[in-house]
Write an enzyme that holds these catalytic residues in place. Sequence first.
Site, PDB file in Angstrom:
ATOM      1  N   ASP A 148      14.483  -0.674   2.111  1.00 33.24           N
ATOM      2  CA  ASP A 148      15.121  -0.849   3.409  1.00 33.24           C
ATOM      3  C   ASP A 148      16.138  -1.985   3.271  1.00 33.24           C
ATOM      4  O   ASP A 148      17.250  -1.762   2.795  1.00 33.24           O
ATOM      5  CB  ASP A 148      13.997  -1.137   4.421  1.00 33.24           C
ATOM      6  CG  ASP A 148      14.459  -1.216   5.853  1.00 33.24           C
ATOM      7  OD1 ASP A 148      15.057  -0.239   6.326  1.00 33.24           O
ATOM      8  OD2 ASP A 148      14.227  -2.249   6.499  1.00 33.24           O
TER       9      ASP A 148
ATOM     10  N   GLU B  84       7.937   2.477  -5.801  1.00 33.43           N
ATOM     11  CA  GLU B  84       7.958   1.945  -4.438  1.00 33.43           C
ATOM     12  C   GLU B  84       8.091   3.094  -3.447  1.00 33.43           C
ATOM     13  O   GLU B  84       8.604   4.165  -3.789  1.00 33.43           O
ATOM     14  CB  GLU B  84       9.135   0.948  -4.342  1.00 33.43           C
ATOM     15  CG  GLU B  84       9.401   0.336  -2.996  1.00 33.43           C
ATOM     16  CD  GLU B  84       8.273  -0.503  -2.429  1.00 33.43           C
ATOM     17  OE1 GLU B  84       7.168   0.040  -2.255  1.00 33.43           O
ATOM     18  OE2 GLU B  84       8.502  -1.690  -2.127  1.00 33.43           O
ATOM     19  N   ASP B  85       7.631   2.874  -2.223  1.00 29.95           N
ATOM     20  CA  ASP B  85       7.742   3.927  -1.220  1.00 29.95           C
ATOM     21  C   ASP B  85       9.144   4.027  -0.621  1.00 29.95           C
ATOM     22  O   ASP B  85       9.720   5.099  -0.517  1.00 29.95           O
ATOM     23  CB  ASP B  85       6.693   3.745  -0.107  1.00 29.95           C
ATOM     24  CG  ASP B  85       6.732   2.359   0.538  1.00 29.95           C
ATOM     25  OD1 ASP B  85       7.500   1.486   0.085  1.00 29.95           O
ATOM     26  OD2 ASP B  85       5.968   2.139   1.501  1.00 29.95           O
TER      27      ASP B  85
ATOM     28  N   ARG C 275      -0.497   6.881   7.325  1.00 35.60           N
ATOM     29  CA  ARG C 275      -0.285   6.987   5.882  1.00 35.60           C
ATOM     30  C   ARG C 275      -0.748   8.350   5.352  1.00 35.60           C
ATOM     31  O   ARG C 275      -0.222   8.850   4.364  1.00 35.60           O
ATOM     32  CB  ARG C 275      -1.066   5.897   5.137  1.00 35.60           C
ATOM     33  CG  ARG C 275      -0.582   4.478   5.407  1.00 35.60           C
ATOM     34  CD  ARG C 275      -1.246   3.523   4.429  1.00 35.60           C
ATOM     35  NE  ARG C 275      -1.125   2.115   4.829  1.00 35.60           N
ATOM     36  CZ  ARG C 275      -0.076   1.352   4.576  1.00 35.60           C
ATOM     37  NH1 ARG C 275       0.954   1.848   3.946  1.00 35.60           N
ATOM     38  NH2 ARG C 275      -0.071   0.090   4.967  1.00 35.60           N
TER      39      ARG C 275
ATOM     40  N   LYS D 231      17.021   3.726   2.220  1.00 31.55           N
ATOM     41  CA  LYS D 231      17.854   3.665   3.433  1.00 31.55           C
ATOM     42  C   LYS D 231      19.076   2.811   3.109  1.00 31.55           C
ATOM     43  O   LYS D 231      19.096   1.618   3.393  1.00 31.55           O
ATOM     44  CB  LYS D 231      17.094   2.976   4.569  1.00 31.55           C
ATOM     45  CG  LYS D 231      15.976   3.753   5.216  1.00 31.55           C
ATOM     46  CD  LYS D 231      15.445   2.918   6.395  1.00 31.55           C
ATOM     47  CE  LYS D 231      14.108   3.387   6.873  1.00 31.55           C
ATOM     48  NZ  LYS D 231      13.497   2.463   7.843  1.00 31.55           N
TER      49      LYS D 231
ATOM     50  N   LYS E 164       0.817  -1.196   0.000  1.00 31.33           N
ATOM     51  CA  LYS E 164       0.000   0.000   0.000  1.00 31.33           C
ATOM     52  C   LYS E 164       0.860   1.259   0.000  1.00 31.33           C
ATOM     53  O   LYS E 164       0.414   2.335  -0.375  1.00 31.33           O
ATOM     54  CB  LYS E 164      -0.887   0.041   1.269  1.00 31.33           C
ATOM     55  CG  LYS E 164      -1.828  -1.108   1.428  1.00 31.33           C
ATOM     56  CD  LYS E 164      -2.543  -0.989   2.790  1.00 31.33           C
ATOM     57  CE  LYS E 164      -3.360  -2.228   3.096  1.00 31.33           C
ATOM     58  NZ  LYS E 164      -3.832  -2.227   4.482  1.00 31.33           N
ATOM     59  N   GLY E 165       2.098   1.138   0.472  1.00 28.14           N
ATOM     60  CA  GLY E 165       2.899   2.310   0.822  1.00 28.14           C
ATOM     61  C   GLY E 165       3.123   3.338  -0.275  1.00 28.14           C
ATOM     62  O   GLY E 165       3.286   4.515   0.009  1.00 28.14           O
TER      63      GLY E 165
ATOM     64  N   PHE F 116      12.935   4.757  11.447  1.00 32.39           N
ATOM     65  CA  PHE F 116      11.637   4.293  10.969  1.00 32.39           C
ATOM     66  C   PHE F 116      10.763   5.510  10.720  1.00 32.39           C
ATOM     67  O   PHE F 116      10.548   6.328  11.612  1.00 32.39           O
ATOM     68  CB  PHE F 116      10.983   3.346  11.983  1.00 32.39           C
ATOM     69  CG  PHE F 116       9.776   2.678  11.401  1.00 32.39           C
ATOM     70  CD1 PHE F 116       9.908   1.578  10.568  1.00 32.39           C
ATOM     71  CD2 PHE F 116       8.495   3.167  11.651  1.00 32.39           C
ATOM     72  CE1 PHE F 116       8.800   0.977   9.990  1.00 32.39           C
ATOM     73  CE2 PHE F 116       7.387   2.571  11.083  1.00 32.39           C
ATOM     74  CZ  PHE F 116       7.538   1.478  10.259  1.00 32.39           C
ATOM     75  N   VAL F 117      10.291   5.654   9.488  1.00 32.71           N
ATOM     76  CA  VAL F 117       9.543   6.854   9.120  1.00 32.71           C
ATOM     77  C   VAL F 117       8.095   6.511   8.742  1.00 32.71           C
ATOM     78  O   VAL F 117       7.799   5.383   8.332  1.00 32.71           O
ATOM     79  CB  VAL F 117      10.218   7.609   7.949  1.00 32.71           C
ATOM     80  CG1 VAL F 117      11.561   8.176   8.383  1.00 32.71           C
ATOM     81  CG2 VAL F 117      10.381   6.711   6.724  1.00 32.71           C
TER      82      VAL F 117
HETATM   83  P1  IMP Z   1      12.539  -4.124   2.442  1.00 40.61           P
HETATM   84  O1  IMP Z   1      12.007  -5.370   1.826  1.00 40.61           O
HETATM   85  O2  IMP Z   1      13.228  -4.401   3.765  1.00 40.61           O
HETATM   86  O3  IMP Z   1      13.390  -3.290   1.521  1.00 40.61           O
HETATM   87  O4  IMP Z   1      11.306  -3.279   2.899  1.00 40.61           O
HETATM   88  C1  IMP Z   1      10.524  -2.653   2.037  1.00 40.61           C
HETATM   89  C2  IMP Z   1       9.156  -2.368   2.644  1.00 40.61           C
HETATM   90  O5  IMP Z   1       9.186  -2.270   4.073  1.00 40.61           O
HETATM   91  C3  IMP Z   1       8.698  -1.025   2.172  1.00 40.61           C
HETATM   92  O6  IMP Z   1       8.026  -1.140   0.941  1.00 40.61           O
HETATM   93  C4  IMP Z   1       7.808  -0.553   3.303  1.00 40.61           C
HETATM   94  O7  IMP Z   1       6.504  -1.016   3.099  1.00 40.61           O
HETATM   95  C5  IMP Z   1       8.407  -1.194   4.545  1.00 40.61           C
HETATM   96  N1  IMP Z   1       9.283  -0.251   5.288  1.00 40.61           N
HETATM   97  C6  IMP Z   1      10.627  -0.253   5.339  1.00 40.61           C
HETATM   98  N2  IMP Z   1      11.105   0.760   6.087  1.00 40.61           N
HETATM   99  C7  IMP Z   1      10.018   1.444   6.508  1.00 40.61           C
HETATM  100  C8  IMP Z   1       9.847   2.639   7.302  1.00 40.61           C
HETATM  101  O8  IMP Z   1      10.794   3.304   7.789  1.00 40.61           O
HETATM  102  N3  IMP Z   1       8.562   3.031   7.504  1.00 40.61           N
HETATM  103  C9  IMP Z   1       7.488   2.370   6.993  1.00 40.61           C
HETATM  104  N4  IMP Z   1       7.597   1.266   6.236  1.00 40.61           N
HETATM  105  C10 IMP Z   1       8.849   0.802   6.001  1.00 40.61           C
HETATM  106 MG    MG Z   2       6.232  -0.712   0.285  1.00 43.62          MG
END
Ligand code: IMP
Ligand code: MG
Length: 188
Positions: free
Chosen positions: A106, A102-103, A168, A134, A46-47, A155-156
């Site tokens: 991480d 993508e939002d 959101r 990040k 959803k992000g 964490f944002v």
């Molecule tokens: P990854 O798979 O660890 O790269 O995470 C990606 C997903 O984790 C993103 O699409 C977000 O939905 C969620 N996410 C990662 N960091 C944050 C944050 O700081 N705030 C909110 N959602 C996050």
């Molecule tokens: Mg996401």
Amino acid sequence: MRNLHDDIASVLIDQPALQNRIQALAAEIEADYADTDDLLLICVLKGAYIFLGDLSRAMTRPHHLDFMGTSSYGRGTTSSGAVQIIMDLKAPLDGRHVLIVEDIIDSGRTLAYLRRNLLARAPASLRICTLLNKPSRREVPVDVDYVGFDIPDEFVVGYGLDFDELYRNLPYIAILKPELFAHLMNHP
Ligand code: IMP
Ligand code: MG
């Protein structure tokens, strides 16, 4: 009455900064895709829903949209590592010029998985655009073509990003007051 703005410790990226950067990203993307009228933006739900809305409206050239849902973090603030598609695209990708929107990146696990999954559908091209990145948290390398902002390991929330499915709708990117999520944190 509860006001979500009261839960914010600090604003990391305010509305004007977001809008300026998104205008610049849209211009860069449109220049890069100048040779095709067949750009397909894929919003990772959803992000990314608010980012997609603003990015798409900042573009002046024709493009199509599709939506995909991936598994979320649940109540925690770090990824479990396993990625699941919980809602798939409506249309096939073969021969399309695809840009994943993508939002935030991480660990990189979500996008590494999505890239592999979507490449198997034989698009003509596949690129990635993320609003936030990040870099210090990366566990899996991902080639990102467009990045809105590199941010520190915080964490944002806001502008589409949630904590426990809330925040959101905040119109900026912010850091929550630590007492709101300290009990759920599993950052090292
Ligand atoms: P990854 O798979 O660890 O790269 O995470 C990606 C997903 O984790 C993103 O699409 C977000 O939905 C969620 N996410 C990662 N960091 C944050 C944050 O700081 N705030 C909110 N959602 C996050
Ligand atoms: Mg996401």
